[in-house]
Write a protein that holds these residues in place. Structure first.
Motif, PDB file in Angstrom:
ATOM      1  N   PRO A 113      15.099 -33.954  39.094  1.00 49.80           N
ATOM      2  CA  PRO A 113      14.695 -33.696  40.480  1.00 49.80           C
ATOM      3  C   PRO A 113      13.180 -33.698  40.585  1.00 49.80           C
ATOM      4  CG  PRO A 113      15.494 -31.684  39.460  1.00 49.80           C
ATOM      5  CD  PRO A 113      15.703 -32.772  38.460  1.00 49.80           C
ATOM      6  N   VAL A 114      12.617 -34.809  41.069  1.00 43.87           N
ATOM      7  CA  VAL A 114      11.179 -35.016  40.955  1.00 43.87           C
ATOM      8  C   VAL A 114      10.364 -34.061  41.809  1.00 43.87           C
ATOM      9  CG1 VAL A 114      11.259 -37.411  40.268  1.00 43.87           C
ATOM     10  CG2 VAL A 114      11.349 -36.845  42.666  1.00 43.87           C
ATOM     11  N   TRP A 115      10.926 -33.667  42.946  1.00 49.49           N
ATOM     12  CA  TRP A 115      10.102 -32.914  43.880  1.00 49.49           C
ATOM     13  C   TRP A 115       9.873 -31.473  43.454  1.00 49.49           C
ATOM     14  CZ3 TRP A 115       7.010 -34.319  47.675  1.00 49.49           C
ATOM     15  CH2 TRP A 115       7.193 -35.568  48.280  1.00 49.49           C
ATOM     16  N   SER A 116      10.814 -30.899  42.656  1.00 44.09           N
ATOM     17  CA  SER A 116      10.784 -29.459  42.445  1.00 44.09           C
ATOM     18  C   SER A 116       9.453 -28.982  41.863  1.00 44.09           C
ATOM     19  CB  SER A 116      11.941 -29.041  41.555  1.00 44.09           C
ATOM     20  OG  SER A 116      11.924 -29.777  40.362  1.00 44.09           O
ATOM     21  N   MET A 117       8.943 -29.726  40.840  1.00 43.41           N
ATOM     22  CA  MET A 117       7.702 -29.287  40.196  1.00 43.41           C
ATOM     23  C   MET A 117       6.547 -29.286  41.186  1.00 43.41           C
ATOM     24  SD  MET A 117       7.817 -31.235  36.556  1.00 43.41           S
ATOM     25  CE  MET A 117       8.490 -32.776  37.110  1.00 43.41           C
ATOM     26  N   VAL A 118       6.404 -30.420  41.886  1.00 46.28           N
ATOM     27  CA  VAL A 118       5.265 -30.562  42.791  1.00 46.28           C
ATOM     28  C   VAL A 118       5.343 -29.560  43.925  1.00 46.28           C
ATOM     29  CG1 VAL A 118       4.375 -32.080  44.576  1.00 46.28           C
ATOM     30  CG2 VAL A 118       4.694 -32.922  42.284  1.00 46.28           C
ATOM     31  N   ILE A 119       6.536 -29.392  44.478  1.00 44.07           N
ATOM     32  CA  ILE A 119       6.679 -28.484  45.617  1.00 44.07           C
ATOM     33  C   ILE A 119       6.362 -27.060  45.196  1.00 44.07           C
ATOM     34  CG2 ILE A 119       8.377 -27.446  47.138  1.00 44.07           C
ATOM     35  CD1 ILE A 119       7.531 -30.048  48.184  1.00 44.07           C
ATOM     36  N   PHE A 120       6.868 -26.656  44.033  1.00 43.90           N
ATOM     37  CA  PHE A 120       6.609 -25.291  43.590  1.00 43.90           C
ATOM     38  C   PHE A 120       5.137 -25.044  43.351  1.00 43.90           C
ATOM     39  CE2 PHE A 120      10.648 -23.381  43.183  1.00 43.90           C
ATOM     40  CZ  PHE A 120      10.304 -22.052  43.257  1.00 43.90           C
ATOM     41  N   MET A 121       4.519 -26.012  42.693  1.00 39.77           N
ATOM     42  CA  MET A 121       3.087 -25.890  42.427  1.00 39.77           C
ATOM     43  C   MET A 121       2.328 -25.807  43.751  1.00 39.77           C
ATOM     44  SD  MET A 121       1.619 -25.924  39.478  1.00 39.77           S
ATOM     45  CE  MET A 121       0.016 -25.202  39.349  1.00 39.77           C
ATOM     46  N   ALA A 122       2.693 -26.689  44.686  1.00 38.04           N
ATOM     47  CA  ALA A 122       1.975 -26.736  45.963  1.00 38.04           C
ATOM     48  C   ALA A 122       2.165 -25.441  46.734  1.00 38.04           C
ATOM     49  CB  ALA A 122       2.451 -27.923  46.794  1.00 38.04           C
ATOM     50  N   LEU A 123       3.404 -24.944  46.792  1.00 40.43           N
ATOM     51  CA  LEU A 123       3.667 -23.725  47.557  1.00 40.43           C
ATOM     52  C   LEU A 123       2.889 -22.551  46.984  1.00 40.43           C
ATOM     53  CD1 LEU A 123       7.541 -23.812  48.141  1.00 40.43           C
ATOM     54  CD2 LEU A 123       5.748 -24.299  49.780  1.00 40.43           C
ATOM     55  N   SER A 124       3.017 -22.344  45.673  1.00 41.31           N
ATOM     56  CA  SER A 124       2.402 -21.147  45.102  1.00 41.31           C
ATOM     57  C   SER A 124       0.886 -21.280  45.121  1.00 41.31           C
ATOM     58  CB  SER A 124       2.905 -20.911  43.685  1.00 41.31           C
ATOM     59  OG  SER A 124       2.532 -21.973  42.864  1.00 41.31           O
ATOM     60  N   HIS A 125       0.375 -22.502  44.859  1.00 41.72           N
ATOM     61  CA  HIS A 125      -1.081 -22.661  44.872  1.00 41.72           C
ATOM     62  C   HIS A 125      -1.634 -22.470  46.267  1.00 41.72           C
ATOM     63  CE1 HIS A 125      -4.842 -25.079  45.136  1.00 41.72           C
ATOM     64  NE2 HIS A 125      -5.121 -24.284  44.139  1.00 41.72           N
ATOM     65  N   SER A 126      -0.920 -22.969  47.255  1.00 43.95           N
ATOM     66  CA  SER A 126      -1.393 -22.843  48.630  1.00 43.95           C
ATOM     67  C   SER A 126      -1.560 -21.377  49.004  1.00 43.95           C
ATOM     68  CB  SER A 126      -0.408 -23.534  49.559  1.00 43.95           C
ATOM     69  OG  SER A 126      -0.627 -23.139  50.869  1.00 43.95           O
ATOM     70  N   CYS A 127      -0.501 -20.576  48.766  1.00 43.79           N
ATOM     71  CA  CYS A 127      -0.586 -19.156  49.135  1.00 43.79           C
ATOM     72  C   CYS A 127      -1.654 -18.452  48.310  1.00 43.79           C
ATOM     73  CB  CYS A 127       0.760 -18.471  48.920  1.00 43.79           C
ATOM     74  SG  CYS A 127       2.034 -19.067  50.022  1.00 43.79           S
ATOM     75  N   ALA A 128      -1.639 -18.679  46.989  1.00 39.72           N
ATOM     76  CA  ALA A 128      -2.541 -17.930  46.111  1.00 39.72           C
ATOM     77  C   ALA A 128      -3.990 -18.301  46.378  1.00 39.72           C
ATOM     78  CB  ALA A 128      -2.182 -18.194  44.657  1.00 39.72           C
ATOM     79  N   LYS A 129      -4.264 -19.609  46.546  1.00 40.39           N
ATOM     80  CA  LYS A 129      -5.657 -20.018  46.703  1.00 40.39           C
ATOM     81  C   LYS A 129      -6.213 -19.596  48.049  1.00 40.39           C
ATOM     82  CE  LYS A 129      -7.409 -21.398  43.869  1.00 40.39           C
ATOM     83  NZ  LYS A 129      -7.711 -22.616  43.183  1.00 40.39           N
ATOM     84  N   ALA A 130      -5.365 -19.660  49.093  1.00 41.99           N
ATOM     85  CA  ALA A 130      -5.815 -19.168  50.394  1.00 41.99           C
ATOM     86  C   ALA A 130      -6.136 -17.679  50.290  1.00 41.99           C
ATOM     87  CB  ALA A 130      -4.757 -19.427  51.459  1.00 41.99           C
ATOM     88  N   ALA A 131      -5.263 -16.921  49.598  1.00 35.52           N
ATOM     89  CA  ALA A 131      -5.499 -15.485  49.437  1.00 35.52           C
ATOM     90  C   ALA A 131      -6.810 -15.240  48.701  1.00 35.52           C
ATOM     91  CB  ALA A 131      -4.334 -14.850  48.685  1.00 35.52           C
ATOM     92  N   MET A 132      -7.086 -16.046  47.666  1.00 33.84           N
ATOM     93  CA  MET A 132      -8.317 -15.860  46.901  1.00 33.84           C
ATOM     94  C   MET A 132      -9.548 -16.088  47.762  1.00 33.84           C
ATOM     95  SD  MET A 132      -7.950 -17.585  43.230  1.00 33.84           S
ATOM     96  CE  MET A 132      -7.652 -16.560  41.841  1.00 33.84           C
TER      97      MET A 132
END
Lengths: 110, 504
Positions: free
Chosen positions: B334-353
């Motif tokens: 399932p190709v999308w799972s890695m990218v989506i997870f990385m994108a979701l968590s990075h988006s929230c975490a980096k915005a918070a930072m």
């Protein structure tokens, strides 16, 4: 060589020439113009694409794309020119201040 | 194949309309922005529910059908990116309010801050609409237009602070974006010349490995790579992200970077898959490796907090590209799972930072890391938010970042390409090093040292950051949910692909 091909190759040449201009020139205005030359090249290829064999009507889709592209190009150029003006004003200001040697780092948030 | 849903246009139309409204009416600007965020949130919730129940849906704008019409398309990845934008965006809207209120209350130059606040809300809502439109577009020309909208709004936001450094960074950012868009447009022309269609699904049905399409994909990819700041094309990103105002930095790092990456992944693994070669994905993996190492080393080195976070973004973008060689072109994983997870968590975490860094900057007056000791006593919530977001970036369990890295690692081991796994680990060590540098300063309380801190606190300056950081953390615990959503989309898609006529 057909006419379509000739126009397309000209467009491609403009694109490459614009890209060269973007890399080679250091003046901001020239860089913005170079980007415009590049986009003109792409539009020329698109217009050439819309030509279909002699009797048939012209394909309207690429023309619609060119129209949209021109609108996009006008607005992006306007924004780029505004920013370039601001940058230029700031550097003029800095140069004047550097002459007086009183420029200090000013805190303005972040 | 699917049910048409009118809700799909809400996330595009509402922010755009609210953006125009905020430009006209200064007084109700924040109310309009908040309403737009709320409506967007609800509509994305409804779309997610529809996706669960009945699979991907599409919508023909104005009722015009293919090949002339413009189609919007919602599937698993698009829905999750929309959800990411809805959550992060709502928090950024609130944070922006707190940020600008603070600056208006404690001005360095009074009238300017009020103007900045007004322009921020307008530009941010326009950008939001453009980002949602980009995720939903299923037409390569429409994608070009949304890319340009994103570029213009993002560059204008970058210049908002009015400082010379940020204006130069904004101009450079705009030029790079325009260059990328033009490269994309030229690729688009090649595709239109070859196939005469613009719709992604129609192209997908036609694509074959002919030179023109290879050239087209190369041109489009180079354009999108420039925009997503993959090493060594990252040079414009740190100055732009670090010199912008804090809410803008959060938008740029959290959301804007993901847009071109999302397109790139969709093109490579869904639309133009027959053209993509193993060499090409390996090349992207190697560049991603360069980004992880280089970005990490720069982040360890930098004194300024916002610069550190910006280089951390460069490094994390590398992780997203590491997914390319690991995804597998044969469609087995399932190709999308890695990218989506990385994108979701990075988006929230980096915005918070970036939000936490902005709060610290406003209260302390600078963001030089060695002089930040003891900030925790003044800004406990923001410090906690930064620490939790840091856990995400490093990838400790149970955060979303951990799941993302776990997916990368297990894919590397399963496919026997263990060397990518080593890079994942090395990047995590670097991340731990630079995050520790900051957290040590934030949490330590030195004896007899007084920080000059501007009081008082604003709840809106700190709590949105904490909320986003905790969301990123909880994402790891809720991992099955997004994965199921991706899977439900894929299942329906696979069922369609097996139908005699292929995809409609």
């Amino acid at each position: 060589m057909s006419t379509t091909m000739l126009y397309s190759l000209t467009g491609l040449a403009l694109f490459v020439y614009g890209f060269y201009g973007l890399l080679a020139s250091s003046h901001l205005l020239r860089k913005i113009l170079a980007l415009n030359v590049m986009s003109t090249g792409v539009f020329l290829i698109l217009v050439a694409t819309s030509y279909r064999q002699a009797a048939a009507a012209v394909d309207p889709v690429p023309q619609a794309m060119v129209l949209t592209g021109i609108v996009v190009g006008v607005s992006t150029t306007a924004l780029a020119l505004t920013l370039a003006c601001k940058v230029q004003e700031n550097s003029n200001f800095k140069n004047r201040m550097a002459g007086k040697n009183t420029q200090s780092e000013r805190f303005s948030g972040g | 194949m699917s049910t048409a849903s009118g809700w799909i246009i809400v996330p595009i139309v509402v922010p755009l309309a609210a953006g125009i409204f905020t430009f006209i009416s200064g007084r109700w600007a924040f109310a309009a922005a908040l309403t737009a965020a709320g409506v967007n949130f609800v509509s994305v919730g409804i779309l997610l529910r529809q996706l669960f129940l009945s699979g991907p849906c599409d919508y023909w704008i104005g009722g015009w059908q293919a090949p002339l019409g413009i189609r919007l398309w919602l599937d698993g990845p698009a829905a999750l990116m929309l959800a990411m934008t809805a959550i992060t965006g709502a928090c950024i809207t609130l944070y922006g309010r707190g940020y600008f209120s603070f600056r208006v209350a404690y001005p360095t130059r009074a009238s300017r801050h009020e103007r900045q606040q007004r322009y921020f809300e307008t530009l941010w809502l326009l950008l939001w609409g453009a980002i949602n439109g980009l995720f939903l577009s299923a037409d390569i020309f429409n994608i070009y237009v949304t890319l340009e909208l994103v570029a213009v709004a993002a560059a204008a936001l970058t210049a908002l602070s009015g400082r010379p450094a940020s204006q130069i960074a904004a101009l450079r950012y705009l030029m790079i974006s325009l260059l990328g868009s033009l490269s994309y447009l030229l690729g688009l022309v090649f595709i239109y010349r070859t196939y005469g269609v613009l719709d992604l699904q129609l192209i997908r049905g036609l694509v074959a490995g002919v030179p023109a399409v290879k050239a087209a994909l190369a041109l489009m990819s180079v354009g999108l790579l420039l925009k997503s700041a993959l090493f060594p094309m990252h040079f414009w990103l740190p100055p732009a992200h670090a010199n912008a105002l804090a809410p803008v930095s959060a938008i740029l790092s959290g959301l804007v970077v993901k847009t071109s990456l999302y397109l790139l992944f969709r093109f490579w693994f869904e639309i133009f898959t027959p053209v993509v070669s193993v060499k090409a994905v390996t090349l992207l993996g190697i560049l991603g490796t360069g980004a992880i190492i280089w970005g990490g080393l720069q982040a360890v080195r930098h004194i300024r907090l916002k610069m550190l976070i910006a280089y951390s973004t460069v490094s994390q973008i590398g992780y997203l590209f590491l997914a390319f060689p690991l995804a597998g072109l044969d469609g087995s994983t399932p190709v999308w799972s890695m990218v989506i997870f990385m994108a979701l968590s990075h988006s929230c975490a980096k915005a918070a930072m970036f939000m936490a860094a902005g709060a610290i900057f406003l209260h302390v007056g600078h963001d030089r890391i060695p002089e930040l000791a003891g900030v925790r006593t003044y800004l406990p919530v923001a410090s906690l938010a930064f620490a939790i977001a840091g856990v995400n970036i490093v990838g400790l369990p149970p955060s979303g970042g951990f799941i993302a890295k776990w997916l990368l690692l297990s894919a590397a081991l399963r496919s026997g390409a263990w060397w990518w796994g080593i890079i994942v680990m090395a990047g995590s060590f670097l991340a731990a090093a630079y995050i520790y540098r900051v957290i040590r300063q934030l949490l330590v309380i030195p004896e007899n040292q007084q920080l000059a801190v501007r009081q008082p606190h604003s709840a809106l300056l700190e709590w949105p950051a904490l909320f986003l950081a905790v969301t990123a953390l909880v994402l790891g615990l809720m991992a099955p949910l997004p994965l199921a959503l991706l899977d439900s989309g894929n299942r329906v898609l696979a069922a369609c692909a097996n139908m005699p006529g292929g995809l409609p």
